[in-house]
Design a protein around this motif. Structure first.
Motif, PDB file in Angstrom:
ATOM      1  N   LEU A  13      31.403  86.990  60.512  1.00  0.00           N
ATOM      2  CA  LEU A  13      32.669  86.603  59.497  1.00  0.00           C
ATOM      3  C   LEU A  13      32.184  87.502  57.729  1.00  0.00           C
ATOM      4  O   LEU A  13      32.320  87.656  56.558  1.00  0.00           O
ATOM      5  N   ASP A  14      30.890  87.924  57.753  1.00  0.00           N
ATOM      6  CA  ASP A  14      30.370  88.961  56.695  1.00  0.00           C
ATOM      7  C   ASP A  14      30.293  87.470  55.442  1.00  0.00           C
ATOM      8  O   ASP A  14      30.533  87.801  54.602  1.00  0.00           O
ATOM      9  N   LYS A  15      29.434  86.410  55.513  1.00  0.00           N
ATOM     10  CA  LYS A  15      29.623  85.167  54.973  1.00  0.00           C
ATOM     11  C   LYS A  15      28.180  84.398  54.969  1.00  0.00           C
ATOM     12  O   LYS A  15      27.664  84.451  55.395  1.00  0.00           O
ATOM     13  N   TYR A  16      28.083  83.692  54.249  1.00  0.00           N
ATOM     14  CA  TYR A  16      26.958  82.809  54.136  1.00  0.00           C
ATOM     15  C   TYR A  16      26.712  81.283  54.121  1.00  0.00           C
ATOM     16  O   TYR A  16      27.803  81.286  53.112  1.00  0.00           O
ATOM     17  N   TYR A  17      26.496  80.561  54.723  1.00  0.00           N
ATOM     18  CA  TYR A  17      26.634  79.779  54.371  1.00  0.00           C
ATOM     19  C   TYR A  17      25.414  78.405  53.767  1.00  0.00           C
ATOM     20  O   TYR A  17      24.365  79.209  54.165  1.00  0.00           O
ATOM     21  N   VAL A  18      25.524  77.700  52.718  1.00  0.00           N
ATOM     22  CA  VAL A  18      24.894  76.781  52.099  1.00  0.00           C
ATOM     23  C   VAL A  18      24.814  75.385  52.622  1.00  0.00           C
ATOM     24  O   VAL A  18      25.536  75.278  52.051  1.00  0.00           O
ATOM     25  N   GLY A  19      23.246  74.883  52.763  1.00  0.00           N
ATOM     26  CA  GLY A  19      23.583  73.501  53.156  1.00  0.00           C
ATOM     27  C   GLY A  19      21.654  72.549  52.968  1.00  0.00           C
ATOM     28  O   GLY A  19      20.897  73.670  52.508  1.00  0.00           O
ATOM     29  N   HIS A  20      21.890  71.841  53.829  1.00  0.00           N
ATOM     30  CA  HIS A  20      20.804  70.999  53.963  1.00  0.00           C
ATOM     31  C   HIS A  20      21.455  69.554  55.337  1.00  0.00           C
ATOM     32  O   HIS A  20      22.176  69.864  55.830  1.00  0.00           O
ATOM     33  N   THR A  21      19.369  69.927  55.923  1.00  0.00           N
ATOM     34  CA  THR A  21      19.581  68.546  56.699  1.00  0.00           C
ATOM     35  C   THR A  21      17.988  68.163  56.839  1.00  0.00           C
ATOM     36  O   THR A  21      16.883  68.394  56.469  1.00  0.00           O
ATOM     37  N   CYS A  22      18.093  66.947  57.707  1.00  0.00           N
ATOM     38  CA  CYS A  22      16.761  66.729  57.551  1.00  0.00           C
ATOM     39  C   CYS A  22      16.600  66.603  59.460  1.00  0.00           C
ATOM     40  O   CYS A  22      15.682  66.023  59.847  1.00  0.00           O
ATOM     41  N   ASP A  23      17.046  66.979  59.694  1.00  0.00           N
ATOM     42  CA  ASP A  23      16.726  67.528  61.164  1.00  0.00           C
ATOM     43  C   ASP A  23      16.218  68.785  61.367  1.00  0.00           C
ATOM     44  O   ASP A  23      15.793  69.336  60.844  1.00  0.00           O
ATOM     45  N   VAL A  24      15.627  68.907  62.887  1.00  0.00           N
ATOM     46  CA  VAL A  24      14.434  70.429  62.932  1.00  0.00           C
ATOM     47  C   VAL A  24      15.641  71.209  62.868  1.00  0.00           C
ATOM     48  O   VAL A  24      16.821  70.858  63.028  1.00  0.00           O
ATOM     49  N   MET A  25      15.083  72.588  61.910  1.00  0.00           N
ATOM     50  CA  MET A  25      16.267  73.797  61.482  1.00  0.00           C
ATOM     51  C   MET A  25      16.727  74.186  63.145  1.00  0.00           C
ATOM     52  O   MET A  25      17.802  74.445  62.832  1.00  0.00           O
ATOM     53  N   ASP A  26      15.916  74.302  64.035  1.00  0.00           N
ATOM     54  CA  ASP A  26      15.993  74.890  64.978  1.00  0.00           C
ATOM     55  C   ASP A  26      17.533  74.133  65.979  1.00  0.00           C
ATOM     56  O   ASP A  26      18.572  74.867  66.038  1.00  0.00           O
ATOM     57  N   GLU A  27      17.198  72.332  65.977  1.00  0.00           N
ATOM     58  CA  GLU A  27      18.293  72.016  66.162  1.00  0.00           C
ATOM     59  C   GLU A  27      19.729  72.318  65.382  1.00  0.00           C
ATOM     60  O   GLU A  27      21.212  71.779  66.017  1.00  0.00           O
ATOM     61  N   ARG A  28      19.398  72.616  64.307  1.00  0.00           N
ATOM     62  CA  ARG A  28      20.481  72.143  63.418  1.00  0.00           C
ATOM     63  C   ARG A  28      21.203  73.690  63.536  1.00  0.00           C
ATOM     64  O   ARG A  28      23.068  73.613  63.052  1.00  0.00           O
ATOM     65  N   LEU A  29      20.683  74.598  63.361  1.00  0.00           N
ATOM     66  CA  LEU A  29      21.186  75.567  63.653  1.00  0.00           C
ATOM     67  C   LEU A  29      22.475  75.625  65.171  1.00  0.00           C
ATOM     68  O   LEU A  29      22.980  76.518  65.219  1.00  0.00           O
ATOM     69  N   ARG A  30      21.634  75.525  65.632  1.00  0.00           N
ATOM     70  CA  ARG A  30      22.014  75.513  67.569  1.00  0.00           C
ATOM     71  C   ARG A  30      23.812  74.260  66.960  1.00  0.00           C
ATOM     72  O   ARG A  30      24.435  75.427  67.650  1.00  0.00           O
ATOM     73  N   LYS A  31      23.904  73.695  66.352  1.00  0.00           N
ATOM     74  CA  LYS A  31      24.715  72.734  65.891  1.00  0.00           C
ATOM     75  C   LYS A  31      26.157  74.180  65.404  1.00  0.00           C
ATOM     76  O   LYS A  31      27.289  74.076  65.693  1.00  0.00           O
ATOM     77  N   HIS A  32      25.432  74.351  63.961  1.00  0.00           N
ATOM     78  CA  HIS A  32      26.421  75.620  63.066  1.00  0.00           C
ATOM     79  C   HIS A  32      26.232  75.899  64.366  1.00  0.00           C
ATOM     80  O   HIS A  32      28.157  76.384  64.254  1.00  0.00           O
ATOM     81  N   ASN A  33      25.952  76.802  65.138  1.00  0.00           N
ATOM     82  CA  ASN A  33      26.313  78.067  65.896  1.00  0.00           C
ATOM     83  C   ASN A  33      27.552  77.739  67.720  1.00  0.00           C
ATOM     84  O   ASN A  33      28.051  78.281  68.385  1.00  0.00           O
ATOM     85  N   SER A  34      27.572  76.559  67.569  1.00  0.00           N
ATOM     86  CA  SER A  34      28.741  75.423  68.591  1.00  0.00           C
ATOM     87  C   SER A  34      30.122  75.747  68.084  1.00  0.00           C
ATOM     88  O   SER A  34      29.821  75.589  66.873  1.00  0.00           O
ATOM     89  N   ASN A  35      30.914  75.869  69.000  1.00  0.00           N
ATOM     90  CA  ASN A  35      32.059  75.272  68.864  1.00  0.00           C
ATOM     91  C   ASN A  35      32.375  74.423  68.275  1.00  0.00           C
ATOM     92  O   ASN A  35      32.713  73.237  68.981  1.00  0.00           O
TER      93      ASN A  35
END
Length: 83
Positions: A13-35
């Motif tokens: 997409l050539d885009k950046y996404y800005v966010g915050h979380t209190c989850d473990v970062m690996d798990e949060r990234l997995r959720k972002h990459n899920s459909n």
């Protein structure tokens, strides 16, 4: 509970996404990459470009709002480069 402010990047997409979380970062990234519904669900190639840790959710969210208020890709890239 430790929380994080983070910036993701999608090459597709050539885009950046800005966010915050209190989850473990690996798990949060997995959720972002899920459909899923939502902006990051449009592409499965998000990678973590930058992260700051905070002691509470309010501080991480405040930082997210600050960076989003810049409305500037150039300033986001400068932040990533300094990181």
């Amino acid at each position: 509970m430790p929380c994080s402010f983070y910036i993701l990047y999608s090459k597709n997409l050539d885009k950046y996404y800005v966010g915050h979380t209190c989850d473990v970062m690996d798990e949060r990234l997995r959720k972002h990459n899920s459909n899923h519904k939502g902006f990051t669900g449009n592409s499965p190639d998000w990678i973590l470009m930058y992260m700051e840790e905070y002691s509470d959710k309010e501080s991480a969210y405040r930082r997210e709002r600050q960076v989003k208020s810049w409305k500037s890709r150039k300033k986001i890239l400068e932040l990533i480069d300094r990181g």
